[in-house]
Write a protein that holds these residues in place. Sequence first.
Motif, PDB file in Angstrom:
ATOM      1  N   PHE A 229      66.420   8.881  66.967  1.00  0.00           N
ATOM      2  CA  PHE A 229      66.682   9.314  67.767  1.00  0.00           C
ATOM      3  C   PHE A 229      67.201  11.094  67.681  1.00  0.00           C
ATOM      4  N   MET A 230      66.723  11.595  69.016  1.00  0.00           N
ATOM      5  CA  MET A 230      67.397  12.847  69.075  1.00  0.00           C
ATOM      6  C   MET A 230      67.582  13.428  70.271  1.00  0.00           C
ATOM      7  N   VAL A 231      68.503  13.943  70.795  1.00  0.00           N
ATOM      8  CA  VAL A 231      69.333  13.915  72.124  1.00  0.00           C
ATOM      9  C   VAL A 231      68.745  15.389  72.195  1.00  0.00           C
ATOM     10  N   ALA A 232      68.454  15.869  73.267  1.00  0.00           N
ATOM     11  CA  ALA A 232      68.187  17.018  73.603  1.00  0.00           C
ATOM     12  C   ALA A 232      68.244  17.982  74.622  1.00  0.00           C
ATOM     13  N   GLY A 233      69.160  18.427  74.716  1.00  0.00           N
ATOM     14  CA  GLY A 233      69.473  18.933  75.728  1.00  0.00           C
ATOM     15  C   GLY A 233      70.570  20.170  76.232  1.00  0.00           C
ATOM     16  N   ILE A 234      70.844  20.654  77.034  1.00  0.00           N
ATOM     17  CA  ILE A 234      71.205  22.277  77.530  1.00  0.00           C
ATOM     18  C   ILE A 234      72.614  21.864  77.360  1.00  0.00           C
ATOM     19  N   ALA A 235      73.475  23.475  76.912  1.00  0.00           N
ATOM     20  CA  ALA A 235      74.816  23.247  77.267  1.00  0.00           C
ATOM     21  C   ALA A 235      74.954  24.594  77.523  1.00  0.00           C
ATOM     22  N   GLY A 236      76.375  25.001  78.133  1.00  0.00           N
ATOM     23  CA  GLY A 236      77.325  26.005  78.176  1.00  0.00           C
ATOM     24  C   GLY A 236      77.488  25.975  76.140  1.00  0.00           C
ATOM     25  N   GLY A 237      77.752  27.228  76.169  1.00  0.00           N
ATOM     26  CA  GLY A 237      77.793  28.243  74.328  1.00  0.00           C
ATOM     27  C   GLY A 237      79.242  28.888  74.632  1.00  0.00           C
TER      28      GLY A 237
ATOM     29  N   GLN B 122      57.709  -0.270  68.685  1.00  0.00           N
ATOM     30  CA  GLN B 122      58.495   0.276  67.557  1.00  0.00           C
ATOM     31  C   GLN B 122      58.473   1.988  67.148  1.00  0.00           C
ATOM     32  N   PRO B 123      58.723   2.629  68.192  1.00  0.00           N
ATOM     33  CA  PRO B 123      58.770   4.113  68.008  1.00  0.00           C
ATOM     34  C   PRO B 123      59.279   4.493  66.739  1.00  0.00           C
ATOM     35  N   LYS B 124      58.553   5.778  66.418  1.00  0.00           N
ATOM     36  CA  LYS B 124      59.097   6.284  64.918  1.00  0.00           C
ATOM     37  C   LYS B 124      60.514   7.595  65.350  1.00  0.00           C
ATOM     38  N   VAL B 125      60.222   8.222  66.669  1.00  0.00           N
ATOM     39  CA  VAL B 125      60.489   9.174  67.699  1.00  0.00           C
ATOM     40  C   VAL B 125      61.302   9.105  68.489  1.00  0.00           C
ATOM     41  N   VAL B 126      62.051   9.229  69.418  1.00  0.00           N
ATOM     42  CA  VAL B 126      63.068   8.668  70.183  1.00  0.00           C
ATOM     43  C   VAL B 126      63.607   9.864  70.894  1.00  0.00           C
ATOM     44  N   ILE B 127      63.132  10.641  71.953  1.00  0.00           N
ATOM     45  CA  ILE B 127      64.167  11.658  72.721  1.00  0.00           C
ATOM     46  C   ILE B 127      64.625  11.310  73.983  1.00  0.00           C
ATOM     47  N   VAL B 128      65.839  11.488  74.135  1.00  0.00           N
ATOM     48  CA  VAL B 128      67.160  11.594  75.036  1.00  0.00           C
ATOM     49  C   VAL B 128      67.085  12.780  75.547  1.00  0.00           C
ATOM     50  N   SER B 129      66.756  12.864  76.930  1.00  0.00           N
ATOM     51  CA  SER B 129      67.194  13.661  78.108  1.00  0.00           C
ATOM     52  C   SER B 129      68.140  13.554  78.958  1.00  0.00           C
ATOM     53  N   MET B 130      68.784  14.142  79.584  1.00  0.00           N
ATOM     54  CA  MET B 130      69.602  13.822  80.744  1.00  0.00           C
ATOM     55  C   MET B 130      69.299  13.969  82.178  1.00  0.00           C
ATOM     56  N   PHE B 131      68.302  14.988  81.945  1.00  0.00           N
ATOM     57  CA  PHE B 131      67.996  15.117  83.744  1.00  0.00           C
ATOM     58  C   PHE B 131      66.643  15.815  83.500  1.00  0.00           C
ATOM     59  N   PHE B 132      66.108  16.076  84.766  1.00  0.00           N
ATOM     60  CA  PHE B 132      64.396  16.333  84.966  1.00  0.00           C
ATOM     61  C   PHE B 132      64.566  17.680  84.430  1.00  0.00           C
ATOM     62  N   TYR B 133      65.227  19.029  84.186  1.00  0.00           N
ATOM     63  CA  TYR B 133      64.934  19.789  83.992  1.00  0.00           C
ATOM     64  C   TYR B 133      65.492  19.503  82.165  1.00  0.00           C
TER      65      TYR B 133
ATOM     66  N   GLY C 253      71.663  35.177  83.969  1.00  0.00           N
ATOM     67  CA  GLY C 253      69.083  35.469  84.000  1.00  0.00           C
ATOM     68  C   GLY C 253      68.917  34.500  83.898  1.00  0.00           C
ATOM     69  N   GLY C 254      69.592  33.277  84.282  1.00  0.00           N
ATOM     70  CA  GLY C 254      68.723  32.037  84.466  1.00  0.00           C
ATOM     71  C   GLY C 254      68.543  31.416  82.595  1.00  0.00           C
ATOM     72  N   SER C 255      68.215  29.764  83.134  1.00  0.00           N
ATOM     73  CA  SER C 255      68.442  28.711  81.955  1.00  0.00           C
ATOM     74  C   SER C 255      67.246  28.347  81.366  1.00  0.00           C
ATOM     75  N   SER C 256      65.943  29.434  82.198  1.00  0.00           N
ATOM     76  CA  SER C 256      64.411  28.683  81.832  1.00  0.00           C
ATOM     77  C   SER C 256      63.779  29.628  79.251  1.00  0.00           C
TER      78      SER C 256
END
Length: 402
Positions: free
Chosen positions: A133-141, A55-66, A340-343
């Motif tokens: 559930f928290m979707v946590a990903g990178i995006a264009g802006g 019964q997780p309290k939080v689920v973090i959703v990523s899309m790929f390894f980065y 300049g990169g996405s770090s």
Amino acid sequence: MRLEFLASAFLAATATAFPIFGKRSANTTFLEESVPDSSTNKLETSYGKPFAIFQPKVVIVSMFFYEQDPWLENMKFVNNITIPGLSPIYPDVHCTADYAVCQVTVGEGDINAAASMTALTLSPLFDFSKSYFMVAGIAGGEPQHVTLGSVTFAKYAIQGALEYEIAYADYHETNPDWKTGYFAYGTSDPSAYPENVYGTEVFELNEKLRDRAVELASSAALNNGTEGNAKMRELYEFEAAQNLPSVVKCDVMTSDNYYSGNTLGDYFAFWASLVTNGTATYCATAQEDNAHLEVLTRMTVHGIVDYDRVIVMRTISDFARPPPLYSNDTVNWFTNVSQGGSSASVANLYLAGSPIVNDILENWDAIYKDNTLYKSENYVGDLFNTLDSGNRDISAESFLIN
């Protein structure tokens, strides 16, 4: 006798391996006795998870390894659980020792996201009925609203791909006033609201929970990025683009097409406003969020998850349109010019996302378990009002459902 001994030994070993097992309370949601009698030949099935282990309290959703790496590097995920139906390259759910926080990587694009999220939420091992559930990903802006490394939290997720599309060469002579070849289903004009909808064009999220995540993230010390990021920011005329990263309330566009440039940027900003009756502020472009939200909407109907406990966070890895210096050279800017990169965007996933995770864990019993303090007051869900959450503020008065 031997079978009884083996069963007892198995249960003892299981309780030791899974410390939360003994704390598990049955989720009787939609059990057999809850299904109404019917005199028709319609077969109705129930769905509950009374024997789920975790019964997780939080689920973090990523899309790929980065996107998953900052979470795996900063949190102690010591348990790996293989779930049938997850991405073949990301087959495991990673969980902390007490299973309070889990992380899953669903794969990139709408299809991978929907398939993985469905497999995860239907797994009999997990009870997600109270999970955040928290979707946590990178995006264009969009540089009008954000900069490289910015952290965005969405109220709306808009799907840009559900439209007709005609190539420029096929319309510019007959329809010279059109600024794009996109136009809504059931219409013949790029400025018209869709007459035919699939229901996934727009999702609205819990504004109070979004605001709580923004409040907590705003106190985080964000990664400001590289020298190359700083130089790219200076090329823009927008104040938001020139600034250092910050936390912003604005909305995300979902499309499997990785688009860029002023023409498409202007159109999708218009589209986001159109299908939300002028209320969305489009600032980020991603590929998966409407897929996630469709799955979570459907599962909420059956008590498997709670859509009111969903957060969508996107950090900005690149600008979605060129600066004035490259305004007439978008292809070269997009394919050859380094931003300049996405770090910074990757680092800020954890830096800005962990405060709400920690707050949920620390205040679980007092605030988050029953979710009364941050229960939504705005409309939530899809265009169909599937969740029956009140007055729909994101649709026209009528449209044809496909």
